[in-house]
Design an enzyme around this catalytic site. Structure first.
Site, PDB file in Angstrom:
ATOM      1  N   GLN A 108     -36.721  43.720  13.114  1.00 42.48           N
ATOM      2  CA  GLN A 108     -37.075  44.951  13.829  1.00 42.48           C
ATOM      3  C   GLN A 108     -37.996  44.687  15.017  1.00 42.48           C
ATOM      4  O   GLN A 108     -38.195  45.563  15.862  1.00 42.48           O
ATOM      5  CB  GLN A 108     -37.727  45.955  12.871  1.00 42.48           C
ATOM      6  CG  GLN A 108     -36.768  46.470  11.794  1.00 42.48           C
ATOM      7  CD  GLN A 108     -37.452  47.458  10.879  1.00 42.48           C
ATOM      8  OE1 GLN A 108     -38.071  47.068   9.915  1.00 42.48           O
ATOM      9  NE2 GLN A 108     -37.370  48.742  11.194  1.00 42.48           N
TER      10      GLN A 108
ATOM     11  N   HIS B 200     -32.385  44.963   5.895  1.00 43.07           N
ATOM     12  CA  HIS B 200     -32.560  44.560   7.309  1.00 43.07           C
ATOM     13  C   HIS B 200     -32.268  43.075   7.488  1.00 43.07           C
ATOM     14  O   HIS B 200     -31.726  42.657   8.513  1.00 43.07           O
ATOM     15  CB  HIS B 200     -33.995  44.841   7.784  1.00 43.07           C
ATOM     16  CG  HIS B 200     -34.248  46.255   8.199  1.00 43.07           C
ATOM     17  ND1 HIS B 200     -33.596  46.848   9.257  1.00 43.07           N
ATOM     18  CD2 HIS B 200     -35.098  47.201   7.714  1.00 43.07           C
ATOM     19  CE1 HIS B 200     -34.035  48.096   9.404  1.00 43.07           C
ATOM     20  NE2 HIS B 200     -34.957  48.335   8.478  1.00 43.07           N
TER      21      HIS B 200
ATOM     22  N   GLY C  43     -43.230  49.879   6.050  1.00 43.19           N
ATOM     23  CA  GLY C  43     -42.469  48.647   5.863  1.00 43.19           C
ATOM     24  C   GLY C  43     -41.842  48.220   7.174  1.00 43.19           C
ATOM     25  O   GLY C  43     -41.508  49.065   8.018  1.00 43.19           O
TER      26      GLY C  43
ATOM     27  N   HIS D  29     -34.868  48.474   1.010  1.00 40.07           N
ATOM     28  CA  HIS D  29     -34.656  48.907   2.397  1.00 40.07           C
ATOM     29  C   HIS D  29     -34.911  47.746   3.367  1.00 40.07           C
ATOM     30  O   HIS D  29     -34.093  47.459   4.254  1.00 40.07           O
ATOM     31  CB  HIS D  29     -35.584  50.089   2.709  1.00 40.07           C
ATOM     32  CG  HIS D  29     -35.528  50.566   4.130  1.00 40.07           C
ATOM     33  ND1 HIS D  29     -34.974  51.770   4.503  1.00 40.07           N
ATOM     34  CD2 HIS D  29     -35.961  49.976   5.280  1.00 40.07           C
ATOM     35  CE1 HIS D  29     -35.064  51.901   5.813  1.00 40.07           C
ATOM     36  NE2 HIS D  29     -35.666  50.837   6.320  1.00 40.07           N
ATOM     37  N   GLU D  30     -36.041  47.051   3.172  1.00 36.99           N
ATOM     38  CA  GLU D  30     -36.399  45.953   4.086  1.00 36.99           C
ATOM     39  C   GLU D  30     -35.478  44.745   3.899  1.00 36.99           C
ATOM     40  O   GLU D  30     -35.123  44.075   4.876  1.00 36.99           O
ATOM     41  CB  GLU D  30     -37.863  45.545   3.898  1.00 36.99           C
ATOM     42  CG  GLU D  30     -38.886  46.653   4.157  1.00 36.99           C
ATOM     43  CD  GLU D  30     -38.708  47.368   5.480  1.00 36.99           C
ATOM     44  OE1 GLU D  30     -38.168  46.774   6.419  1.00 36.99           O
ATOM     45  OE2 GLU D  30     -39.107  48.545   5.571  1.00 36.99           O
TER      46      GLU D  30
ATOM     47  N   CYS E 281     -36.787  55.058   8.892  1.00 43.30           N
ATOM     48  CA  CYS E 281     -36.841  53.676   9.361  1.00 43.30           C
ATOM     49  C   CYS E 281     -37.417  53.676  10.772  1.00 43.30           C
ATOM     50  O   CYS E 281     -37.019  54.505  11.600  1.00 43.30           O
ATOM     51  CB  CYS E 281     -35.426  53.080   9.375  1.00 43.30           C
ATOM     52  SG  CYS E 281     -35.344  51.381   9.960  1.00 43.30           S
ATOM     53  N   LEU E 282     -38.324  52.761  11.050  1.00 43.05           N
ATOM     54  CA  LEU E 282     -38.917  52.691  12.393  1.00 43.05           C
ATOM     55  C   LEU E 282     -37.860  52.381  13.451  1.00 43.05           C
ATOM     56  O   LEU E 282     -38.059  52.683  14.625  1.00 43.05           O
ATOM     57  CB  LEU E 282     -40.027  51.630  12.427  1.00 43.05           C
ATOM     58  CG  LEU E 282     -41.329  52.039  11.722  1.00 43.05           C
ATOM     59  CD1 LEU E 282     -42.270  50.840  11.623  1.00 43.05           C
ATOM     60  CD2 LEU E 282     -42.013  53.189  12.455  1.00 43.05           C
TER      61      LEU E 282
END
Ligand code: QAP
Ligand code: CO
Length: 171
Positions: free
Chosen positions: A50, A141, A45, A137-138, A95-96
């Site tokens: 990001q 962001h 994701g 989660h996304e 998370c990236l």
């Protein structure tokens, strides 16, 4: 084209992303580049912020039963609005933008979402399990929130400690 990923503690991750109003070739190019960046980084994701674009767009690509990620399975979510949530569940998230750290986070078990696709078409989605978790989660962001901010005090301290340790081993 692969894009650089913004990582913690970069302040840009705290930005409130704005609504997408134009569904043009530039948006499509960003979504394609986000996909390439996510796959190259072993992610499932990614939100636009990001890759430093403060717009309400995210992508999710969950692996199948054999662990394979198919590009056709990519979900592109623009301007999401949660309509209903139900239940609660825990999942060990990563998370990236917070590489190398994973911790249990509480999320809603199920949700109903209204959103737009890359062409601006309005869609309705009911999600549960990993998809529901990934969406939450996304979507966090888009509001400038990271999963580490949802941790208990003790687990947040554990993160701070690991983060500082990693910083020292880099220098
Ligand atoms: C968000 O997370 C998510 O630390 C997507 O070294 C998290 O793709 C969705 C990743 C939990 C559902 C459940 C993290 C890759 C990828 C790392 C990711 C890393 C390499 C995280
Ligand atoms: Co993330």
């Amino acid at each position: 084209m692969r894009l650089p990923i913004v990582t913690y503690p970069d302040k840009r991750l705290k930005a409130l992303s704005g609504e997408v109003t134009v569904f043009d070739a530039l948006l499509h190019e960003l979504l394609d580049n986000m996909y390439e960046t996510m796959i190259a980084s072993n992610g499932i994701g990614l939100a636009a912020i990001q890759v430093a674009q403060p717009i309400r767009a995210l992508i999710i690509n969950l692996p199948d039963e054999e662990g394979v990620q198919h590009s056709e399975a990519t979900l592109e979510v623009i301007n999401p609005r949660i309509e209903v949530v139900e239940g609660s569940t825990y999942y060990q998230e990563g998370c990236l933008s917070v590489p190398g750290f994973y911790e249990d986070v509480e999320r809603h078990e199920r949700l109903r979402l209204r959103y737009q696709d890359r062409f601006g078409n309005e869609l309705l989605l009911e999600a549960e399990g990993l998809l529901s978790i990934a969406l939450q989660h996304e979507m966090d962001h888009l509001d400038g929130k990271l999963f580490i901010e949802k941790l208990s005090y003790a687990r947040r301290k554990k993160f701070e400690k690991e983060y500082k340790k990693n910083q020292k081993s880099k220098s």
